[in-house]
Motif scaffolding. Structure first.
Motif, short mmCIF file in Angstrom:
data_model
loop_
_atom_site.label_atom_id
_atom_site.label_comp_id
_atom_site.label_asym_id
_atom_site.label_seq_id
_atom_site.Cartn_x
_atom_site.Cartn_y
_atom_site.Cartn_z
N VAL A 190 0.73 -1.16 -0.07
CA VAL A 190 -0.12 0.13 0.17
C VAL A 190 0.86 1.31 -0.02
O VAL A 190 2.12 1.36 0.31
N PRO A 191 0.42 2.41 -0.44
CA PRO A 191 1.13 3.63 -0.42
C PRO A 191 1.35 3.99 1.06
O PRO A 191 0.60 3.87 2.00
N ARG A 197 1.79 6.69 2.91
CA ARG A 197 0.93 7.58 3.66
C ARG A 197 -0.31 6.91 4.21
O ARG A 197 -0.84 7.42 5.31
N THR A 198 -0.86 5.76 3.50
CA THR A 198 -1.79 5.31 4.04
C THR A 198 -1.63 4.59 5.28
O THR A 198 -2.55 3.69 5.97
N LEU A 199 -0.52 4.42 5.64
CA LEU A 199 0.05 3.63 6.88
C LEU A 199 0.37 4.75 8.07
O LEU A 199 0.10 4.54 9.07
N PRO A 217 -3.07 7.40 9.18
CA PRO A 217 -4.09 6.61 10.11
C PRO A 217 -3.28 6.13 11.31
O PRO A 217 -3.78 6.32 12.32
N THR A 272 7.28 2.97 9.06
CA THR A 272 7.11 3.34 7.46
C THR A 272 8.09 4.53 7.22
O THR A 272 8.83 4.78 6.00
N GLY A 332 0.54 13.38 5.00
CA GLY A 332 -0.76 13.17 3.86
C GLY A 332 -0.47 13.92 2.70
O GLY A 332 -0.93 13.80 1.82
N ASN A 336 3.66 11.12 -1.20
CA ASN A 336 2.85 10.77 -2.18
C ASN A 336 3.32 9.40 -2.92
O ASN A 336 2.76 9.25 -4.04
N GLU A 349 3.79 5.91 -4.32
CA GLU A 349 2.79 4.53 -4.57
C GLU A 349 3.35 3.39 -3.56
O GLU A 349 2.54 2.74 -3.06
#
Length: 490
Positions: A325-326, A328-330, A333, A375, A464, A468, A470
């Motif tokens: 997953v990208p 920033r999605t870790l 959140p 991350t 966020g 950016n 991927e």
């Protein structure tokens, strides 16, 4: 490196990093005993902490470039031996000056050790899947090291002596040294790497001034002449450092390291995360011991659930999802969950609230923060040229150390101001002074914790917007045949 050797190398690297990270907090619980034993004044006792963070934070960039220049394995092993010797000297201290000097020496060798460890990790694990697992373990060590230090400090102080909070580093360092000698591949010197002396003086001088200024602000106040002078000098020196780095033939901090959008996002995220994290650890320790009257050991044990949550966040969430997953999605959140934990902790009162507020807040803080930190570590060290991995690792460690120094000073000042205001507003005849003092102290902690909550929200916003990618990047040259290393062991 053979597969088994790589994973044993991770054990050696993680052991050394754990020693460096936990040493920031292991002496906190032992400090009252050391103060009484060595007859330290209340004004001087802070130097047990400050001497270490000052040298560590101020010399990290220089240490990172030395790792590139002399070879990562050689620098790593020198750092281990020096750290062990400085720890033994501190444990044997006969006076406060000897202890302060030993703590500063620990910081000097930690500034060699930490960037060498992270760059060794980044260059050892280049396969994306294995890299995610390795960084998961490393992220758990970084996140949980402070809490483990508090637990170890409580155990050693209560059952042995405060000096063992320093002596314990000696066997750890020697085991890591033996493992590094046998397992780690010789780290190659890069023929085009040179030590940028003007950059080293400007960068280290600027960092030392900033860290010293923020450290002194907690006791002197933000309007103190020395504090203002050091902070201004730090900014001016770092500005001059930035200008010089664009002109130096072989810069101490290559512009490619800080021009990458993902790395900048990672550095800024870590900076603001540690602004909130270090101060909250300090407040929770004072709350549990000073307000609730817990022993050092019980206080250390109280951090175990957070340590477990950190391990889960790093190894079971971030490590499993990092390559899928990208980033920033870790990160985003994770930071929002951690901020939610702080919001719960910020509502404690003078009555016992460990089960109702502190424990759930700690679990959320540990789970969210470790996911984001692991991350960020991968982002900070990925896609960087091998010759600059030490500089990139040092920049990450610098962001973490400076964030911790800023956070401790800033949040301490906020807490002290809020406590004084509360005392002034509620004092009067017939008021229980002991209860009022406890209420004012907790109020100060709560106000400062809300500021830490804001720091984590700001970190989430930065991640966020800036991050950016991927997928998390892998080191340059991953999958290519590495150049033959130059033997640095003589």
């Amino acid at each position: 490196m053979a597969d088994n050797r790589r994973w044993w190398a991770l054990v050696v690297i993680a052991l050394a990093q754990l020693m460096v990270v936990l040493d920031m907090t292991i002496v906190n619980i032992a400090l009252p005993s050391a103060q009484a034993d060595l007859n330290m004044s209340d004004g001087n006792r802070q130097w047990v902490i400050t001497a270490y963070t000052l040298a560590f934070g101020g010399l990290l960039l220089l240490g990172g470039r030395i790792a590139d220049l002399a070879g990562r394995k050689t620098t790593f092993m020198i750092g281990l031996v020096g750290f062990a010797a400085a720890s033994a000297l501190g444990g044997a201290a006969t006076g406060q000056g000897m202890l302060f000097g030993a703590r500063a020496l620990q910081g000097v060798f930690a500034a060699l050790l930490a960037p060498a460890a992270l760059s060794l990790l980044a260059t050892t694990f280049t396969d994306p899947k294995d890299r995610a697992k390795a960084f998961g373990v490393f992220g758990a060590i970084v996140g949980a090291g402070a809490a483990i230090g508090l637990l170890a400090g409580g155990l050693l102080t209560e059952y042995l002596d405060w000096r063992w909070c320093l002596y314990v580093n000696v066997p750890i360092a020697l085991v890591a040294f033996a493992g590094a000698w046998v397992i780690l591949a010789p780290g190659g010197r890069h023929p085009d790497a040179h030590l940028d002396v003007p950059g080293a003086l400007l960068g280290s001088g600027g960092m030392l001034s900033l860290v010293y200024g923020f450290s002194e602000a907690a006791s002197r106040g933000w309007d103190d002449g020395l504090v203002v002078t050091m902070l201004v000098a730090g900014v001016v020196l770092l500005a001059a450092f930035a200008v010089w780095q664009t002109r130096a033939r072989v810069p101490l901090l290559p512009m490619s390291v800080v021009k990458d959008r993902q790395r900048v996002g990672a550095f800024l995220t870590v900076l603001f995360v540690t602004v909130g994290m270090f101060g909250v650890f300090l407040f929770l320790t004072y709350y549990l011991q000073g307000v609730l009257g817990w022993s050092p050991l019980k206080t250390g044990l109280a951090y175990l659930p957070m340590t477990a949550a950190m391990i889960v966040g790093s190894t079971q969430i971030a490590a499993r999802l990092l390559s899928k997953v990208p980033p920033r999605t870790l990160i985003v959140p994770g930071l929002l969950v951690a901020a939610g934990g702080l919001a719960i902790i910020a509502q404690v009162g003078v009555e016992p609230a460990y089960t109702s507020h502190v424990l759930p807040g700690m679990l959320m803080l540990g789970l969210g923060m470790s996911t984001a930190m692991m991350t960020s570590i991968s982002l900070a060290t990925g896609s960087v040229a091998p010759r600059d991995s030490g500089a990139a690792s040092a920049t990450f460690n610098t962001a973490q150390q400076v964030g911790g120094s800023i956070g401790t000073a800033l949040l301490n000042t906020i807490a002290a101001s809020a406590t004084a205001t509360y005392l002034s507003a509620h004092a009067g005849p017939g008021v229980d002074k002991r209860l009022l003092q406890a209420e004012a102290t907790v109020h100060g902690f709560n106000v400062a914790t809300w500021w830490a909550f804001g720091a984590l929200l700001l970190a989430a916003l930065i991640a966020g917007v800036v991050v950016n990618a991927e997928r998390a990047p892998t080191p340059q040259g991953a999958g290519e045949r590495a150049p033959e290393p130059v033997d640095t062991l003589g």
